[in-house]
Design a protein around this motif. Sequence first.
Motif: not given
Length: 281
Positions: A35, A50, A54
């Motif tokens: 990500t 993260p 995404g």
Amino acid sequence: MRYRRPGLDVATHVILIIGALIFMLPVLLALMASTHTLPSLLSGGLALLPGSEGLDHYIQLLTQPAGGVAVPTWRLMLNSLIMALGIAVGKLTISIIAAYAIVFFRFRFRMLCFWLIFVTLMLPVEVRIVPTYGVVADLGLLNSYPGLILPLIASATATFLFRQFFLTLPPELLEAARLDGAGPWRFFRDILLPLSKTNMAALFVIMFIYGWNQYLWPLLAASDADYATLVMSLRRLTIAQDGVPPWQLATTMTVLALLPPVAVIVLMQRWFVKGLVDSEK
């Protein structure tokens, strides 16, 4: 009987949790790295949280070629799935029929045939890779699904396990089937196959993962990108472009490569465990 020792139970669960976290750490790092952008990964430090991308890298790989890979990842996953299913089903089919013939039929050189099958355990794919490639090439099966599957479907291990299971069945079972008028095919279909379900499920999971993780044979037998598999293409993706490999895409493909085997294990977990530990085998 189960002993109640709260302190021991807590210590056991703590050890199991720590062990699970250790095993999951590389997967979690790959998931987090998928990500992030490439500059973010190269800036130093582990990607523990993260990133800003995404699911963009997943969409990119699944919909279009990337890096040194000439086809989208969905096609690579499809090729790997066909190969893994073909190997798993082929191994189970050949092994259970071979074990059935060895145990329930009386013919000359029966045990010799079994030991000839068993001795192939000492000849892995890497040892016989050159003659296997020559045979497949002479048959014109390179760059085809049969060429990826057929050389890997023989399994001495599965044959041995099915044979050992069949030997545990009481002889009265065969006699009762004969008295009821059941022939060899009906006895195999209506009695042996239902009794072998747990064994088949456990072996299917093992053989599927074996087929999915194949690297060397697809690398030789599938020079055409349309038949490339996911595992062999992962190495091509890490080839440096302008001096820097696309590590963010490599970690994304790694996560995608984990999904089908994990799904098979989760869906067949109950049968897999039962096939390994069932006391009635």
